[in-house]
Design a protein around this motif. Structure first.
Motif, PDB file in Angstrom:
ATOM      1  N   VAL A 171      -3.032  -5.310 -11.269  1.00  0.00           N
ATOM      2  CA  VAL A 171      -4.040  -5.579 -10.248  1.00  0.00           C
ATOM      3  C   VAL A 171      -3.382  -5.747  -8.871  1.00  0.00           C
ATOM      4  O   VAL A 171      -3.869  -5.230  -7.867  1.00  0.00           O
ATOM      5  N   HIS A 172      -2.232  -6.441  -8.825  1.00  0.00           N
ATOM      6  CA  HIS A 172      -1.508  -6.591  -7.555  1.00  0.00           C
ATOM      7  C   HIS A 172      -1.107  -5.226  -6.993  1.00  0.00           C
ATOM      8  O   HIS A 172      -1.191  -4.997  -5.787  1.00  0.00           O
ATOM      9  N   GLN A 173      -0.682  -4.319  -7.873  1.00  0.00           N
ATOM     10  CA  GLN A 173      -0.282  -2.986  -7.397  1.00  0.00           C
ATOM     11  C   GLN A 173      -1.479  -2.246  -6.811  1.00  0.00           C
ATOM     12  O   GLN A 173      -1.362  -1.591  -5.774  1.00  0.00           O
ATOM     13  N   TYR A 174      -2.632  -2.367  -7.465  1.00  0.00           N
ATOM     14  CA  TYR A 174      -3.836  -1.721  -6.925  1.00  0.00           C
ATOM     15  C   TYR A 174      -4.182  -2.302  -5.571  1.00  0.00           C
ATOM     16  O   TYR A 174      -4.484  -1.573  -4.632  1.00  0.00           O
ATOM     17  N   LEU A 175      -4.107  -3.637  -5.455  1.00  0.00           N
ATOM     18  CA  LEU A 175      -4.478  -4.270  -4.189  1.00  0.00           C
ATOM     19  C   LEU A 175      -3.567  -3.803  -3.050  1.00  0.00           C
ATOM     20  O   LEU A 175      -4.040  -3.505  -1.956  1.00  0.00           O
ATOM     21  N   GLU A 176      -2.262  -3.703  -3.349  1.00  0.00           N
ATOM     22  CA  GLU A 176      -1.315  -3.230  -2.324  1.00  0.00           C
ATOM     23  C   GLU A 176      -1.724  -1.861  -1.800  1.00  0.00           C
ATOM     24  O   GLU A 176      -1.785  -1.633  -0.588  1.00  0.00           O
ATOM     25  N   LEU A 177      -2.026  -0.948  -2.728  1.00  0.00           N
ATOM     26  CA  LEU A 177      -2.341   0.421  -2.302  1.00  0.00           C
ATOM     27  C   LEU A 177      -3.741   0.514  -1.696  1.00  0.00           C
ATOM     28  O   LEU A 177      -3.946   1.237  -0.720  1.00  0.00           O
ATOM     29  N   PHE A 178      -4.693  -0.253  -2.245  1.00  0.00           N
ATOM     30  CA  PHE A 178      -6.042  -0.280  -1.652  1.00  0.00           C
ATOM     31  C   PHE A 178      -5.971  -0.763  -0.206  1.00  0.00           C
ATOM     32  O   PHE A 178      -6.605  -0.202   0.690  1.00  0.00           O
ATOM     33  N   SER A 179      -5.185  -1.827   0.035  1.00  0.00           N
ATOM     34  CA  SER A 179      -5.058  -2.366   1.395  1.00  0.00           C
ATOM     35  C   SER A 179      -4.471  -1.309   2.317  1.00  0.00           C
ATOM     36  O   SER A 179      -4.889  -1.184   3.468  1.00  0.00           O
ATOM     37  N   ALA A 180      -3.491  -0.556   1.804  1.00  0.00           N
ATOM     38  CA  ALA A 180      -2.886   0.501   2.614  1.00  0.00           C
ATOM     39  C   ALA A 180      -3.937   1.557   2.968  1.00  0.00           C
ATOM     40  O   ALA A 180      -4.019   1.994   4.123  1.00  0.00           O
TER      41      ALA A 180
END
Lengths: 208, 222
Positions: A189-198
């Motif tokens: 989930v943290h990895q998704y959030l990082e890329l979503f934010s980008a």
């Protein structure tokens, strides 16, 4: 639950997202994978009321791989605090609506086909925000292992085989400091959030 | 094949469906009372006779509860009250986050207090999360006792303790046990309240379970 790596896949000029997903699906099927349903990861972010002082953001994410859980990540300054809760946490966010308001226009999701290939699980997601296409995210999970360092070489080789040997594959930012720790669903989930934010930031730049 | 590969339903959609079907238990029906330490054994004996889980003996629990408040940024509404419970005797169990709304006592014909309630199982750094969210700790206590079941009803007989700051054993708040009879149910299942009243009548005169009005208690001379 194994170790998962999330990787961005650049969409070539003059090509659509659908074309890329089809092309990658063909490659994966040619390797002998079988399609096992669809997947969906979504994220909605809530901003604190201006009168509450420093702005804080609560990100609420759902992952179809863990359908009974709600993942919540609170971003406060440079700290990220997460809580994993059951489905009613979404109703709790409604109770907080006086304090935290949803930025509906930044609701973002990644969805697409899900494949299984031996010990690997591969998901090809097209990312959309407000119905507009943003890019492609490829998720690869190696299921028999729970620490990233033990399986990183294998995952990189698999991704290079799939995406082409010229692709540079780095461990995701979130995993870099946690390579020897036990991997859990919140790490995905943290990895998704990082890329979503980008992705959200790139939109802002384009608008300008 | 095509059905198996259908797109998964979004979390928002499944929650909306659950809300429409009215299957989310978001109301708590509650009766409360207390019994002196010296009389608790008789009550426990009576409950063992009346309740479902008698074979294995009553279930014990030892929880710590922290109550948080979140002020309304517009200063118009009452602060939001949130409670976090964790089991001290089963540390690997999830935390329980609870939102409890204003109690509605209704008129004298209504058998129980009704209040809106959300019970959410949470893991991870919940206390830290609530602190950063802007919540303030109001008070905390620990509660230790017995839990019984009768159908959908839950009966707890428990003693409330102050949280001890040292290695000393925790100090009880009073010389009595708090007795609670509650049911969590979806909106509109008022029939359960009648069952609760009937059950409470069976516990008389050992304990008198009633609708407790906290607003009136607050104005009592101490």
């Amino acid at each position: 639950m194994g170790v998962t790596v999330l990787q961005q896949f650049p969409v070539p000029e003059n090509k659509t997202g659908t074309y890329v997903i089809e092309m990658l699906s063909k490659r994966i099927l040619a390797l002998g994978a079988t399609q096992q349903g669809q997947f969906l990861v979504d994220c909605e972010s809530y901003l604190s009321h201006p009168q509450m002082g420093t702005t804080k953001t609560v990100h609420i994410l759902h992952n179809s791989e863990q359908p009974a859980s709600v993942f919540s990540i609170l971003e406060s300054g440079n700290k990220n605090i997460h809580v994993i809760a059951d489905g009613l946490f979404d109703l709790f966010m409604i109770k907080l609506s006086q304090h935290y308001t949803s930025k509906k226009q930044t609701k973002i999701e990644s969805k697409g086909p899900r494949f299984e290939l031996g010990d690997f699980c591969i998901k090809l997601g097209s990312v959309t925000m407000n119905q507009s296409f943003k890019g492609i995210l490829i998720e690869v999970e190696y299921r028999p292992c729970v620490t990233a360092n033990a399986v990183w070489g294998l995952l990189r080789e698999f991704l290079q085989g799939l995406l082409g040997s010229s692709t540079v594959i780095q461990p995701p930012q979130h995993l870099k400091n946690r390579m020897s720790e036990i991997y859990t669903p919140i790490d995905t989930v943290h990895q998704y959030l990082e890329l979503f934010s980008a992705y959200r930031k790139t939109t802002a730049l384009r608008v300008q | 094949m095509s059905a198996a590969n259908a797109a998964p339903i979004t979390a928002t959609d499944s929650l909306t469906q659950a809300l429409k079907a009215n299957i989310i238990p978001n109301q708590e029906y509650l009766l409360q009372g207390s019994v002196l330490d010296s009389a608790v054994e008789v009550l426990l004996h009576r409950l063992r006779g009346l309740c479902d889980n008698v074979d294995a003996g009553p279930e014990t629990f030892d929880d710590q509860e922290v109550c948080f408040s979140l002020r309304d940024p517009n200063q118009q509404a009452a602060p939001l009250m949130l409670r976090v419970r964790k089991a001290l005797d089963a540390r690997d169990m999830p935390f329980q986050l609870r939102y409890i709304g204003q109690p509605d006592l209704g008129d004298k014909n209504r058998p129980t207090v009704v209040r809106s309630s959300l019970d959410i199982a949470c893991s991870g750094m919940l206390i830290e999360f609530l602190n950063e969210l802007g919540c303030r700790i109001e008070f905390e206590y620990s509660v230790k006792g017995y839990m019984f079941r009768k159908g959908r009803m839950k009966i707890t007989v428990a003693k409330v303790f102050k949280i001890s700051q040292s290695a000393m054993p925790p100090e009880p708040i009073s010389q009595s046990y708090l007795v609670e009879l509650s049911v969590l149910a979806p909106t509109g299942q008022d029939a359960i309240a009648e069952d609760m009243r009937a059950f409470a009548d069976q516990l008389r005169p050992l304990v008198q379970l009633d609708k407790i009005d906290y607003k009136r208690l607050g104005h009592m001379p101490s």
